[in-house]
Design a protein around this motif. Structure first.
Motif, PDB file in Angstrom:
ATOM      1  N   GLN A 162      43.881  36.008  42.381  1.00 19.91           N
ATOM      2  CA  GLN A 162      42.585  36.655  42.182  1.00 19.91           C
ATOM      3  C   GLN A 162      42.502  37.962  42.959  1.00 19.91           C
ATOM      4  O   GLN A 162      41.997  38.974  42.453  1.00 19.91           O
ATOM      5  N   LYS A 163      43.031  37.981  44.196  1.00 24.18           N
ATOM      6  CA  LYS A 163      43.065  39.215  44.983  1.00 24.18           C
ATOM      7  C   LYS A 163      43.913  40.267  44.294  1.00 24.18           C
ATOM      8  O   LYS A 163      43.559  41.441  44.253  1.00 24.18           O
ATOM      9  N   LEU A 164      45.053  39.821  43.729  1.00 21.99           N
ATOM     10  CA  LEU A 164      45.930  40.773  43.040  1.00 21.99           C
ATOM     11  C   LEU A 164      45.239  41.365  41.817  1.00 21.99           C
ATOM     12  O   LEU A 164      45.353  42.568  41.537  1.00 21.99           O
ATOM     13  N   ALA A 165      44.496  40.520  41.076  1.00 25.21           N
ATOM     14  CA  ALA A 165      43.811  41.013  39.880  1.00 25.21           C
ATOM     15  C   ALA A 165      42.745  42.049  40.252  1.00 25.21           C
ATOM     16  O   ALA A 165      42.610  43.089  39.603  1.00 25.21           O
ATOM     17  N   LEU A 166      41.984  41.757  41.332  1.00 32.29           N
ATOM     18  CA  LEU A 166      40.957  42.703  41.758  1.00 32.29           C
ATOM     19  C   LEU A 166      41.577  44.006  42.268  1.00 32.29           C
ATOM     20  O   LEU A 166      41.080  45.099  42.005  1.00 32.29           O
ATOM     21  N   ALA A 167      42.686  43.878  42.997  1.00 34.44           N
ATOM     22  CA  ALA A 167      43.361  45.074  43.509  1.00 34.44           C
ATOM     23  C   ALA A 167      43.898  45.920  42.367  1.00 34.44           C
ATOM     24  O   ALA A 167      43.775  47.154  42.371  1.00 34.44           O
ATOM     25  N   CYS A 168      44.486  45.285  41.361  1.00 35.03           N
ATOM     26  CA  CYS A 168      45.007  46.031  40.209  1.00 35.03           C
ATOM     27  C   CYS A 168      43.873  46.723  39.444  1.00 35.03           C
ATOM     28  O   CYS A 168      44.033  47.845  38.945  1.00 35.03           O
ATOM     29  N   ALA A 169      42.730  46.052  39.345  1.00 31.32           N
ATOM     30  CA  ALA A 169      41.601  46.665  38.644  1.00 31.32           C
ATOM     31  C   ALA A 169      41.128  47.919  39.374  1.00 31.32           C
ATOM     32  O   ALA A 169      40.767  48.919  38.745  1.00 31.32           O
ATOM     33  N   LEU A 170      41.138  47.886  40.706  1.00 33.73           N
ATOM     34  CA  LEU A 170      40.729  49.051  41.469  1.00 33.73           C
ATOM     35  C   LEU A 170      41.689  50.211  41.277  1.00 33.73           C
ATOM     36  O   LEU A 170      41.285  51.376  41.225  1.00 33.73           O
ATOM     37  N   PHE A 171      42.993  49.901  41.118  1.00 33.89           N
ATOM     38  CA  PHE A 171      44.003  50.950  40.926  1.00 33.89           C
ATOM     39  C   PHE A 171      44.184  51.323  39.457  1.00 33.89           C
ATOM     40  O   PHE A 171      44.866  52.292  39.146  1.00 33.89           O
ATOM     41  N   GLY A 172      43.564  50.542  38.546  1.00 37.31           N
ATOM     42  CA  GLY A 172      43.710  50.842  37.120  1.00 37.31           C
ATOM     43  C   GLY A 172      44.976  50.246  36.517  1.00 37.31           C
ATOM     44  O   GLY A 172      45.454  50.724  35.493  1.00 37.31           O
ATOM     45  N   TYR A 173      45.533  49.176  37.141  1.00 41.45           N
ATOM     46  CA  TYR A 173      46.751  48.540  36.642  1.00 41.45           C
ATOM     47  C   TYR A 173      46.416  47.156  36.056  1.00 41.45           C
ATOM     48  O   TYR A 173      45.314  46.619  36.240  1.00 41.45           O
ATOM     49  N   LYS A 174      47.401  46.585  35.372  1.00 39.25           N
ATOM     50  CA  LYS A 174      47.324  45.196  34.944  1.00 39.25           C
ATOM     51  C   LYS A 174      48.268  44.373  35.810  1.00 39.25           C
ATOM     52  O   LYS A 174      49.359  44.845  36.156  1.00 39.25           O
ATOM     53  N   ILE A 218      52.711  53.752  42.966  1.00 43.05           N
ATOM     54  CA  ILE A 218      51.515  53.163  43.569  1.00 43.05           C
ATOM     55  C   ILE A 218      50.996  54.059  44.686  1.00 43.05           C
ATOM     56  O   ILE A 218      49.781  54.307  44.803  1.00 43.05           O
ATOM     57  N   LYS A 219      51.905  54.604  45.508  1.00 47.25           N
ATOM     58  CA  LYS A 219      51.485  55.483  46.603  1.00 47.25           C
ATOM     59  C   LYS A 219      50.895  56.785  46.085  1.00 47.25           C
ATOM     60  O   LYS A 219      49.970  57.340  46.667  1.00 47.25           O
ATOM     61  N   VAL A 220      51.442  57.296  44.984  1.00 40.26           N
ATOM     62  CA  VAL A 220      50.887  58.509  44.385  1.00 40.26           C
ATOM     63  C   VAL A 220      49.456  58.252  43.908  1.00 40.26           C
ATOM     64  O   VAL A 220      48.541  59.056  44.109  1.00 40.26           O
ATOM     65  N   ARG A 221      49.260  57.077  43.255  1.00 38.57           N
ATOM     66  CA  ARG A 221      47.920  56.718  42.787  1.00 38.57           C
ATOM     67  C   ARG A 221      46.957  56.534  43.962  1.00 38.57           C
ATOM     68  O   ARG A 221      45.780  56.905  43.918  1.00 38.57           O
ATOM     69  N   TYR A 222      47.500  55.992  45.086  1.00 33.69           N
ATOM     70  CA  TYR A 222      46.675  55.775  46.274  1.00 33.69           C
ATOM     71  C   TYR A 222      46.181  57.108  46.835  1.00 33.69           C
ATOM     72  O   TYR A 222      45.015  57.236  47.237  1.00 33.69           O
ATOM     73  N   LYS A 223      47.045  58.127  46.844  1.00 44.83           N
ATOM     74  CA  LYS A 223      46.626  59.445  47.327  1.00 44.83           C
ATOM     75  C   LYS A 223      45.505  60.014  46.460  1.00 44.83           C
ATOM     76  O   LYS A 223      44.560  60.628  46.950  1.00 44.83           O
ATOM     77  N   GLN A 224      45.625  59.823  45.145  1.00 38.50           N
ATOM     78  CA  GLN A 224      44.591  60.321  44.239  1.00 38.50           C
ATOM     79  C   GLN A 224      43.256  59.628  44.498  1.00 38.50           C
ATOM     80  O   GLN A 224      42.196  60.261  44.509  1.00 38.50           O
ATOM     81  N   LEU A 225      43.310  58.308  44.724  1.00 33.01           N
ATOM     82  CA  LEU A 225      42.071  57.567  44.964  1.00 33.01           C
ATOM     83  C   LEU A 225      41.470  57.889  46.331  1.00 33.01           C
ATOM     84  O   LEU A 225      40.252  57.818  46.516  1.00 33.01           O
ATOM     85  N   CYS A 226      42.334  58.274  47.312  1.00 31.55           N
ATOM     86  CA  CYS A 226      41.825  58.649  48.622  1.00 31.55           C
ATOM     87  C   CYS A 226      40.905  59.857  48.532  1.00 31.55           C
ATOM     88  O   CYS A 226      39.931  59.987  49.279  1.00 31.55           O
TER      89      CYS A 226
END
Length: 344
Positions: A284-296, A306-314
């Motif tokens: 469930q944590k993984l599903a919520l985390a993926c939803a926040l990053f826009g992944y499945k 993933i790190k590139v996406r993290y910089k964009q979300l920062c």
């Protein structure tokens, strides 16, 4: 006793080297605070060999991640001329970005730079603009704005005094003499005629000075109106840029929130008709985390993406960039869950 002191010195050097190594490891793992500390140590030679290039690299990494502190330190490093390697154009770039985002410290620093590098009159005008913008929120900015206005007033007054001096030289008494014919006709009353001619000349000089003064006042008023118009145009351009940035951030937030709601809706719909095995808390944590990053959960990319996406979300959720500490904590937790899953 000497051996004990030598032993303690060796231990302190080893632990300090280990702290530098730990800072480097954290900085390589995109830890913004570690990048800032490491960059400043490399710039000042604090416990490590000084390296301007490496210091700029780590401070740029932190600044690109959205740290305003790193951007300020980076601009100061670019302005440092101790080794004749200053790069003012890059410092202006970072200070302008921060100033546009209402960073008062950057606004004052940018105004000081333009004030101290008066290679052209436009630099003094730019200094006046940034001092005026920062004045409502900074006492230093208010003092700088008053100082610029005083400089402009003194420069204008110096021009006026110089023009008056030139006019007095042009109408010097020694150059005003009676013609030889007049002197021959009025030999008996030469002294009284001389006074009359001098009075007439002084009258013309006074009239000329009066016209010149009125013309100067009119020109000063026109220059003041034009400078106010230019200032309003530049201020409007800055406000348009700020509105554009805020619109982009709000749009990205709405997109992420829409994705998150769709995921929650699909999760609720899929859990109602068919009774499946209970989902573990980790999944469930993984599903919520993926939803926040826009992944499945079944199609997570590699750690680099993933790190590139993290910089964009920062840039959206960081407290210094219209976000909040709660959003940033949620984002960091989601990154940790996804990386733990990928690195298994």
């Amino acid at each position: 006793m000497k051996f004990v002191a030598l032993f303690l010195l060796c231990i302190s050097q080893f632990s300090f080297a280990e702290s530098i190594e730990a800072l480097t490891t954290q900085a390589q793992n995109q830890n913004v605070e570690a990048q800032i500390i490491l960059g400043n140590k490399l710039a000042n030679g604090d416990g490590v060999a000084a390296s301007r290039v490496d210091a700029i690299y780590w401070l740029e990494q932190a600044a690109q991640s959205g740290s305003q502190i790193a951007a300020i330190d980076l601009a100061n490093l670019y302005l440092d001329n101790s080794s004749n390697k200053s790069q003012p154009e890059k410092a202006i770039y970072w200070l302008t970005q921060l100033a546009i985002n209402d960073n008062v410290q950057a606004q004052v620093a940018l105004a000081k730079f333009y004030e101290t590098t008066q290679s052209t009159p436009s630099n003094l005008d730019l200094a006046e603009i940034w001092y005026q913008v920062s004045a409502p929120n900074s006492g230093e900015g208010e003092e700088g704005y008053a100082r610029i206005l005083e400089k402009q007033f003194n420069a204008q007054r110096a021009k006026q005094v110089s023009s008056i001096d030139q006019l007095e030289v042009a109408f010097d008494d020694s150059s005003i003499e009676l013609s030889p014919i007049a002197q021959s006709k009025n030999a008996s009353s030469g002294s009284s005629d001389s006074i009359i001619y001098i009075a007439i000349a002084l009258g013309f000089a006074f009239i000329g000075l009066l016209f010149w003064h009125l013309k100067s006042i009119r020109k000063m008023a026109q220059n003041s109106l034009s400078s106010q118009s230019d200032e309003q145009k530049q201020k409007k351009q800055l406000e348009d840029k700020i509105r554009q940035y805020e619109s982009t951030i709000k749009q990205q937030k709405r997109q992420l929130e829409t994705l998150y709601r769709q995921f929650k809706k699909q999760q609720a719909m899929s859990s109602q008709p068919v009774q499946k095995a209970p989902v573990s808390p980790q999944n469930q944590k993984l599903a919520l985390a993926c939803a926040l990053f826009g992944y499945k959960p079944d199609s997570i990319p590699d750690s680099k993406q993933i790190k590139v996406r993290y910089k964009q979300l920062c840039k959206i959720y960081h407290p210094d960039l219209k976000g909040s500490e709660e959003d940033m904590k949620r984002l960091n937790g989601a990154l940790k869950v996804i990386l733990n899953t990928v690195n298994k």
